[in-house]
Design a protein around this motif. Structure first.
Motif, PDB file in Angstrom:
ATOM      1  N   MET A  66       2.168   1.803  -3.482  1.00 14.37           N
ATOM      2  CA  MET A  66       1.130   2.291  -4.398  1.00 14.37           C
ATOM      3  C   MET A  66       0.898   3.794  -4.213  1.00 14.37           C
ATOM      4  O   MET A  66       0.755   4.538  -5.184  1.00 14.37           O
ATOM      5  CB  MET A  66      -0.179   1.534  -4.157  1.00 14.37           C
ATOM      6  CG  MET A  66      -0.165   0.116  -4.724  1.00 14.37           C
ATOM      7  SD  MET A  66      -1.678  -0.748  -4.357  1.00 14.37           S
ATOM      8  CE  MET A  66      -1.218  -2.422  -4.755  1.00 14.37           C
ATOM      9  N   ARG A  67       0.890   4.216  -2.930  1.00  7.17           N
ATOM     10  CA  ARG A  67       0.731   5.666  -2.663  1.00  7.17           C
ATOM     11  C   ARG A  67       1.886   6.448  -3.265  1.00  7.17           C
ATOM     12  O   ARG A  67       1.709   7.452  -3.946  1.00  7.17           O
ATOM     13  CB  ARG A  67       0.669   5.892  -1.158  1.00  7.17           C
ATOM     14  CG  ARG A  67      -0.758   6.001  -0.608  1.00  7.17           C
ATOM     15  CD  ARG A  67      -0.738   6.651   0.750  1.00  7.17           C
ATOM     16  NE  ARG A  67      -0.015   5.877   1.742  1.00  7.17           N
ATOM     17  CZ  ARG A  67      -0.515   4.813   2.378  1.00  7.17           C
ATOM     18  NH1 ARG A  67      -1.743   4.395   2.120  1.00  7.17           N
ATOM     19  NH2 ARG A  67       0.198   4.159   3.264  1.00  7.17           N
ATOM     20  N   THR A  73      -3.824  -5.927  -6.661  1.00  7.21           N
ATOM     21  CA  THR A  73      -4.577  -4.673  -6.772  1.00  7.21           C
ATOM     22  C   THR A  73      -4.584  -3.978  -5.422  1.00  7.21           C
ATOM     23  O   THR A  73      -4.331  -4.585  -4.370  1.00  7.21           O
ATOM     24  CB  THR A  73      -6.033  -4.947  -7.197  1.00  7.21           C
ATOM     25  OG1 THR A  73      -6.674  -5.694  -6.154  1.00  7.21           O
ATOM     26  CG2 THR A  73      -6.098  -5.716  -8.496  1.00  7.21           C
ATOM     27  N   ALA A  74      -4.930  -2.702  -5.431  1.00  7.12           N
ATOM     28  CA  ALA A  74      -4.976  -1.910  -4.188  1.00  7.12           C
ATOM     29  C   ALA A  74      -6.056  -2.458  -3.254  1.00  7.12           C
ATOM     30  O   ALA A  74      -5.855  -2.544  -2.035  1.00  7.12           O
ATOM     31  CB  ALA A  74      -5.250  -0.446  -4.527  1.00  7.12           C
ATOM     32  N   LEU A 113       0.823  -1.209   0.000  1.00  7.78           N
ATOM     33  CA  LEU A 113       0.000   0.000   0.000  1.00  7.78           C
ATOM     34  C   LEU A 113       0.861   1.264   0.000  1.00  7.78           C
ATOM     35  O   LEU A 113       0.572   2.227  -0.711  1.00  7.78           O
ATOM     36  CB  LEU A 113      -0.923  -0.004   1.237  1.00  7.78           C
ATOM     37  CG  LEU A 113      -2.067  -1.022   1.125  1.00  7.78           C
ATOM     38  CD1 LEU A 113      -2.751  -1.203   2.470  1.00  7.78           C
ATOM     39  CD2 LEU A 113      -3.066  -0.590   0.069  1.00  7.78           C
ATOM     40  N   SER A 123      -2.511   1.861  -8.843  1.00  5.28           N
ATOM     41  CA  SER A 123      -3.440   1.029  -8.086  1.00  5.28           C
ATOM     42  C   SER A 123      -3.134  -0.465  -8.259  1.00  5.28           C
ATOM     43  O   SER A 123      -3.824  -1.311  -7.715  1.00  5.28           O
ATOM     44  CB  SER A 123      -4.881   1.304  -8.533  1.00  5.28           C
ATOM     45  OG  SER A 123      -4.988   1.036  -9.906  1.00  5.28           O
TER      46      SER A 123
END
Lengths: 283, 404
Positions: free
Chosen positions: B299-300, B321-322, B296, B305
Motif C-alpha cells: 500500500m505504501r 483496507t489499510a 502494508l 489505501s
C-alpha cells in the motif's frame, strides 16, 4: 326520347352466341362424344363400385377416417355413423353414392384445373388480368346458365352435370391458390431466390408448402360448391340425391323434399369437416 | 484482395427510368430528378470496393437505400445502371443461369426477420442452400449438422423455427448461410430484430466466427454502435447516396459533412464504451501467501489505501483496507484471510459503461472487473467520468473501435 333509343337496332347477341355454340358443338362433336362416353363409363364404374361396398363397411370406413382425421375425437365419427345410417334407412343409399361420384369427379377435376391456373395467375400479371374478370363472370353468372352449354355439348345425363359443376366450382380454388402464393412473405421469397433457387424449386419447396393452408381452404370451398350444384345438375338428368329434391319439388311433396334435402346437408357437413380437418392436421 | 467492386451503380424505381437515368448521368440532384420525371432514386451512383475477408458495414437510416444496395449485389433487385463485379466477374451482365450459379456458390444472405421457412425443420432449413444445389442427401445432412453444431443448435435440429427464440432463429439463419460455405455473406439488418443483449452476443459471435472463417461480409445496419463494433470499414448512406466510406475511427474523427456529424452525435459514448476500455490495472494481494506486513508495504509502495484480494489462481476474493491490515499486523497475525471484506461489486469486462454508472454511484468502493472468476481490472469512479467526458476528442470511442 324512346324513339332515339329505338334508333339503334337490337344487337343480335343471343343469336350470335347460339351460332357460336352450334359451331363449337358441330366442330368438336367427336371430341365431346369421346369425353361423354369415357366420362359416363368411368363415373358409372365408380358408382357401381361404391354401391357394391356393403353399406355397413362403408359407414365404418367413413367413421374411422373421421375419427383419425379429427385427432381421435368422436364427434364427427358419431355424426357420420348416425347421418349415413339415416340416409340408408330412408332408402337413399344408391342416390347418395351417385351424388358422391358426381361431387368427387367435379371437385377433383376442378382442383386439377384450378391449382395450375391459380399458380399461373400468381406468377403473371397478364394472366391475372385475364383470368380475374373471367372468374368474376363465372361466379356471378347463375348456375343454371351453365346447364345450357353443358346440354349442348354433352346432351343430358351425368357428364353435363359434372361439366356444369366444374365451371361453377372452379373459381374458389383458383382465387385461393393465387392469393396463397401471393401472400408468401416477401422475405421468404427473397430467401429462396438468394440461395439460387430456380422458379420451380421456389414453387415446390417454398411457395406451395407455405400457401397450402390457403389453397386447402379454396379446395374446401370448391368441394362444397360442387355439392351445391348437385340439385341444379339433376335438372339435366344427373342422377343422385338432387333428382329426389327435384321430383319432390315438381310433385310438391314436402316430406320427400325434406328427406332428400337433409341427406344432402348431412353429406355436406361430413365432406366439409373432413376436408377442413385434413388441412388442420398437416399444418 | 479485391472481392467486390461496385461501379456507378444506380437503382431507380418508378416510371420514366430512362429519362431519369440520363439526368443521373448529367449529375442532376435527386430532388431535381424526382421533380422532372417522378422517378424515385433507390441507390444513386454508388462506388466502392470490398476486400476479401473484410466486414464492410453499410449504415444509414431507414429509407437511405442500404437494403436496396445489398439486394443489388445478388440482383434480388435489378440495378438500373452500373457494374457490379464479384471476383472480377460482372454480375450485372450475367444471364439467369450464371446468376443462379453465383447465388448458389458465392454468396448467402441472412435476413432481418430471419427468413426461415416455417414448414421446414431447423435441419431442413439449414440444408436448403445445399438442397437447391442438388447435393446428395447424406452430404448435405452432414454439412448442415456440422454448421448447426458450430452454432450450438444441433439438439434443436428437428424442431420447427417457430419453436425457437429470436436469437436462436437467427443463429439458424446464419448456420444456413454458412452451411453453403459461400465466399460472401450478405447480412441485411441481421441483428436488428433481436433484443439488445442478444444482439450483442450475436455481434460477438459473428466476430469470433470471422476470426475462424474469414468470409467477406457485407453487413447492413441502422445502428451506428453496431457498425462501430463490427465493421472493418463503414459506408454511410443518405437518400441513396454513399456519403462517406472509412474505418470507424476515420468517420468519427473526420466526418465528411454536417450530416455525418449530426449522425455521430447520436452515438452515446456510454453505450459504445465497455468496462474493459475504462478499467485500470488492479493492485492486488495474494492472500494465500502474503500477510499483513506485505499488504502494508505494498500500500505504501503503490500509494493506495485498498488492496484487492486474490488467491493464488488470481481468483477474486474481496478487498483489504489499510486499517484492517494495520490491525492484523498489530495483533501479530500471519494471514489477512479473516480481514478480507467481500462487499465490493463485481462487473464483467464486456459490460457497457452505461450499465455500470448506477452500480458505481451506489458503491462506496471501486468495482472489481472479473472474468471467469479471475480478477482482470478495477474500475474507479474518476476514470469512468474521465472516459465519458473525453468524447470531445473522440478518444474513448476510437479506442473502442480498435479493440473490437
Amino acid at each position: 326520347m324512346s324513339q332515339f333509343l329505338d334508333f339503334i337496332p337490337k344487337i343480335p347477341v343471343a343469336d350470335s352466341v347460339e351460332d357460336a355454340m352450334d359451331l363449337l358443338t358441330d366442330t368438336f362433336a367427336g371430341f365431346f362424344d369421346v369425353i361423354k362416353k369415357s366420362g359416363k363409363f368411368s363415373m358409372e364404374f365408380v358408382t357401381d363400385f361404391l354401391v357394391m361396398i356393403p353399406p355397413v363397411l362403408f359407414i365404418l370406413i367413413i367413421a374411422a377416417i373421421a375419427f383419425f382425421a379429427t385427432k381421435r375425437k368422436f364427434g364427427l365419427a358419431i355424426f357420420s355413423i348416425v347421418g349415413l345410417l339415416f340416409i340408408y334407412n330412408q332408402g337413399l343409399w344408391e342416390e347418395l353414392m351417385n351424388t358422391i361420384t358426381l361431387v368427387l369427379f367435379s371437385s377433383v377435376i376442378a382442383v386439377i384445373i384450378g391449382i395450375p391456373l391459380g399458380i399461373l395467375m400468381s406468377k403473371s400479371k397478364v394472366a391475372e388480368t385475364i383470368i380475374q374478370p373471367l372468374l368474376d363472370f363465372m361466379q356471378t353468372m347463375p348456375g343454371f346458365v351453365y346447364l345450357i352449354p353443358a346440354v349442348a355439348f354433352f346432351g343430358i345425363g351425368v357428364v353435363p352435370g359434372v361439366f356444369a359443376s366444374i365451371i361453377f366450382a372452379l373459381p374458389p380454388v383458383v382465387r385461393f391458390t393465387n392469393l396463397g402464393i401471393r401472400q408468401v412473405p416477401k422475405e421468404l421469397v427473397e430467401a429462396a431466390d438468394s440461395y439460387g433457387s430456380t422458379g420451380w424449386q421456389k414453387l415446390y419447396k417454398v411457395e406451395l408448402p407455405i400457401a397450402r393452408p390457403t389453397i386447402m381452404a379454396g379446395v374446401n370451398q370448391t368441394v362444397l360448391l360442387s355439392l351445391s350444384m348437385v340439385v341444379i345438375a339433376s335438372m339435366i338428368g344427373a342422377p343422385g340425391l338432387g333428382r329426389n329434391v327435384l321430383s319432390a319439388l315438381q310433385q310438391a311433396k314436402v316430406g320427400n323434399g325434406f328427406v332428400a334435402g337433409i341427406s344432402l346437408v348431412i353429406l355436406a357437413i361430413i365432406v366439409d369437416r373432413l376436408t377442413q380437418s385434413f388441412n388442420k392436421k398437416r399444418q | 484482395m479485391e472481392k467486390i467492386k461496385i461501379e456507378n451503380v444506380s437503382k431507380i424505381f418508378g416510371r420514366h427510368i430512362n429519362q431519369a437515368l440520363k439526368l443521373v448521368e448529367q449529375n442532376k440532384s435527386k430532388t431535381e430528378i424526382l421533380k422532372q420525371t417522378g422517378a424515385t432514386i433507390g441507390v444513386y451512383n454508388a462506388n466502392f470496393t470490398v476486400n476479401e475477408g473484410e466486414i464492410f458495414v453499410i449504415m444509414g437510416l431507414s429509407g437511405s437505400g442500404k437494403s436496396t444496395l445489398v439486394r443489388l449485389l445478388n440482383r434480388l433487385i435489378e440495378p438500373t445502371s452500373g457494374n457490379i463485379y464479384i471476383d472480377g466477374e460482372n454480375i450485372s451482365k450475367m444471364n439467369k443461369k450464371q446468376l443462379i450459379n453465383v447465388r448458389r456458390e458465392k454468396m448467402s444472405m441472412v435476413f432481418q426477420n430471419f427468413g426461415l421457412f416455417p414448414h421446414r425443420t431447423v435441419l431442413a432449413n439449414t440444408e436448403f442452400g445445399l438442397e437447391i444445389r442438388g447435393i446428395s442427401k447424406e452430404e448435405r445432412r452432414l454439412k448442415a449438422e456440422k454448421a448447426l453444431n458450430n452454432a450450438g443448435l444441433l439438439p434443436y435440429k428437428d424442431q420447427l423455427p417457430g419453436q425457437l427464440s429470436g436469437g436462436m432463429q437467427q443463429r439458424v439463419g446464419l448456420a444456413r448461410a454458412l452451411a453453403n460455405d459461400p465466399d460472401i455473406l450478405l447480412m441485411d439488418e441481421a441483428f436488428s430484430a433481436l433484443d439488445p443483449l442478444i444482439r450483442k452476443d450475436m455481434q460477438d459471435e459473428l466476430l469470433d466466427l470471422q476470426q475462424k472463417v474469414r468470409k467477406t461480409i457485407i453487413f447492413i445496419t441502422h445502428d451506428l454502435n453496431e457498425a462501430l463494433r463490427i465493421g472493418d470499414r463503414i459506408a454511410l448512406m443518405k437518400d441513396g447516396e454513399i456519403i462517406q466510406i472509412g474505418t470507424g475511427e476515420e468517420i468519427l474523427t473526420n466526418p465528411a459533412n454536417d450530416y455525418v456529424r449530426t449522425f455521430l452525435e447520436d452515438v452515446d459514448r456510454s453505450k459504445v464504451l465497455t468496462v474493459e476500455n475504462a478499467m485500470i490495472r488492479p493492485i492486488s494481494l495474494n492472500i494465500d501467501i502474503d500477510g499483513p506486513k506485505v499488504a502494508l508495504q505494498r500500500m505504501r509502495e503503490e500509494e493506495v489505501s485498498v488492496l484487492l484480494a486474490v488467491n493464488k489462481l488470481r481468483e477474486f476474493k474481496g478487498y483489504i483496507t489499510a486499517d484492517d491490515a494495520l490491525e492484523a499486523s498489530k495483533k501479530g497475525e500471519n494471514s489477512v484471510i479473516n480481514y478480507v471484506r467481500t462487499d465490493m461489486p463485481i462487473v464483467p469486462p464486456e459490460m457497457y459503461i452505461q450499465d455500470v454508472l448506477g452500480i458505481i454511484s451506489d458503491s462506496k468502493t471501486p468495482l472489481a472487473v472479473v472474468q471467469e472468476e479471475k480478477l482482470v481490472g478495477v474500475l474507479i469512479r474518476g476514470v469512468v467520468i474521465e472516459a465519458l467526458s473525453s468524447s470531445d476528442e473522440n478518444e474513448g470511442v476510437t479506442e473502442n473501435v480498435s479493440i473490437s
